[in-house]
Design a protein around this motif. Sequence first.
Motif, PDB file in Angstrom:
ATOM      1  N   SER A 412      -4.861  -3.691  -4.869  1.00  0.00           N
ATOM      2  CA  SER A 412      -4.481  -2.319  -4.533  1.00  0.00           C
ATOM      3  C   SER A 412      -5.754  -1.492  -4.441  1.00  0.00           C
ATOM      4  O   SER A 412      -6.692  -1.698  -5.213  1.00  0.00           O
ATOM      5  CB  SER A 412      -3.545  -1.734  -5.587  1.00  0.00           C
ATOM      6  N   SER A 439      -1.167   3.683  -4.861  1.00  0.00           N
ATOM      7  CA  SER A 439      -0.940   2.374  -4.233  1.00  0.00           C
ATOM      8  C   SER A 439      -0.136   1.463  -5.151  1.00  0.00           C
ATOM      9  O   SER A 439       0.775   0.757  -4.707  1.00  0.00           O
ATOM     10  CB  SER A 439      -2.282   1.725  -3.886  1.00  0.00           C
ATOM     11  N   ARG A 446      -1.619  -2.637  -1.152  1.00  0.00           N
ATOM     12  CA  ARG A 446      -1.750  -1.616  -0.118  1.00  0.00           C
ATOM     13  C   ARG A 446      -2.912  -0.699  -0.482  1.00  0.00           C
ATOM     14  O   ARG A 446      -3.483  -0.811  -1.566  1.00  0.00           O
ATOM     15  CB  ARG A 446      -0.466  -0.813   0.029  1.00  0.00           C
ATOM     16  N   ASN A 448      -4.297   3.575  -0.245  1.00  0.00           N
ATOM     17  CA  ASN A 448      -3.896   4.957  -0.026  1.00  0.00           C
ATOM     18  C   ASN A 448      -5.123   5.846  -0.081  1.00  0.00           C
ATOM     19  O   ASN A 448      -6.021   5.625  -0.902  1.00  0.00           O
ATOM     20  CB  ASN A 448      -2.903   5.417  -1.101  1.00  0.00           C
TER      21      ASN A 448
END
Length: 757
Positions: A412, A439, A446, A448
């Motif tokens: 992440s 995230s 992912r 962010n």
Amino acid sequence: MEWLGFHFFAGLAADRALLPAQHDPLLVILAFLVACATSYATLDIAERLKHIEKPRSRDRWGGFGALCLAGGVWTVHVISMRALHVPLKMGFDIPSTLVSMLLALFAGLLSMQALGREILRPWQYLIYAAAIGLSLSAMHYAGLLGQQSVAVAYFEPHLFGLSVAIAVGTGLLIVLLARYLSDGSNLIHQLLKFAASLLLSAEILGANLLGNWSRNLTVPIDAVLLPDNPERNLQISVTLALIALLLIAATISAAIADKKLQGKEHDLRRVNALLSQLDQARMSLQQVAHFDPLTNLINRRGFNQLFAERLMEHAHDGGMLAVMFLDIDHFKRINDSLGHDAGDELLKVVAERIRSATRIQDVVSRFGGDEFCILISLPDHHEEARHLAERILQKTKEPIELAGRRMVMTTSIGISVFPRDGKTCDELLKNADLALYQSKGHGRNRFNFFSPNLRTKASLELLLEEELRSALREESELQVYYQPIVDLRTGQVAKLEALVRWQHPQHGLLTPERFIGIAEANGLIADLDSWVLQRACRDLSELRSPGFDHLIIAVNCSALNLAREELHDEIEDALRRNGVLPRRLELEVTENALMGNISNTIQLLKRIRALGVSLSIDDFGTGYSSLAYLKRLPLDTVKIDRSFIIDIPQSPQDMEIVQAIIVMAHTLHLKVVTEGVESPAQLDFLSRYGCDYVQGYLFSKPMPLEQLRPLVQELNQRKPVIVETLPQETSADENGDADHVSSPWSNRKQTIHRVKD
């Protein structure tokens, strides 16, 4: 008989009387205490002399030791004389008293000279012992002869000789014990020093008391006697004892202080000797200090230094910077299940993959644990940071061979951009960290970018933490909802799962997903679990009416709370306080919580199980537990996570997994609960494959106990629906005859369950 001024006792004349004499026990004890302090100080100074390197300092401390020993021994001598009470007023001859003091000082000097020598031969021990002992005896008898009165003193030869012999033995003990105990600093050495002090003080006092006993005072029969003043003797003795003890205490304190000072000087010399070597290694050590030894990446310290330099450059030139915080998803599970060596190997692989995804001018750092930080320069927009994050996510998802297993790890990422998201290093790092948590909160794997609403959310989390503390303290906003668990064999509601809710005054009814993480992160989870346990037990005590008196309430226990030894006592207290039978309480623990510290967890669960409380493993199949551990755990029930049920009957894979879990659980003699049942088709499948209990929205949503009572009664009154069992499998024996093969559900003639009307 007379020798050197001594009158030795040969018989009592007819015209003289022998004066009675006795020792005052209080003054004898006082003399012994002074002797003990003197002996200990002598041994301590002897130890100090052994470790002093400078001759001048050794001579100075030898003089202090001689004064300390002489003052203590002379004080013991005076107090022991004062301790002998006779019905006669006694005076003292000042010259004789001064001679006794000089003899005591001479004995002290001889002792320190003997202790200051590096080597003593046996004959030297004897010479020093004789000289010290004779000096001590001469001191004592000079003091006795210095006492003036109308009485004539006669000495008994055998006691006189015995006191001299003990004094010589005292001199030998001083030299032997002081030299023997001059090395050492542990507890045994200190105890030996105390024991030696007691022995030496007994010798010193014994020689003085024997000298007193050897003297017989005689007076004419018709003499008029003036009694001595005992209170005056006591005052003089106590005064001398205090002076001597203060001198001894000052000497010991000075010795301790000097020892510490010498130790510091020795350390200073060692430091000076190492400075040249340290100076030569300084550059290489500074280089090592800025790099992580495991991954060879820059560490936090080196990153902060480079970050500050890059930030100043971009602030001056007007460029953009991106800070990327990255950590490995579920890294702790790797350490817990495969060991720290496997975790270290994983960190090396991930570090290399991050480095291969970045450019040569980018700064890659390992902050510690599984946290990494990347610093990159950007053109006029932040798309380059997005592309880099995508490359890193793709790289880290590639399969990894670890501890003989092939696995896929995800990461992440949180990103902040200078100058949009902050102007300082701390602000940018903090904002990237907030984006990282964003995230993780959205499912991990992912990235962010930071946005201002994340800061608002962090402030809200802090506010919720304070409000949760208040709610726990006041117990006015928290509520317990219950969801029924149906027994498929009888169709009756068998259990209720207790689920905490927070009726927030501004945000309405909050589910656990909204505040459990806050409680775990801020040390509130133990209080929250304890509150739910107490409330559930209180509600259990109220479920006594027919149809409810058999119900079991299942209470969830967080992973952090399961690590507390106090959990057993809290459960026992909740049951006792509410008068609830232990068999009506079930404790649900998650699969990952069990794997945290398996040995301690097993012991704690066994103690809880011994109370009569049943145990259930929640969310089974979602963690990293092994069957080897599962069979060791004192469990009663396995609860299948709803993630395996949601796609049934459309997903054959999920159906096979659920079927396998049921078979495995029954093989281990465990009951099976399946949560998340929402359709008759799911219920039909679970019934056919032998699931024991089900819960889900098909029966009821979680609701307060008052609203749940009529629903439970309604569910228990509905007619069951008979579900046909699966046909039994057959196999042929050696003769070709077909026999039935038992399966975990083969002995179930029918399975009863309820469906919605």
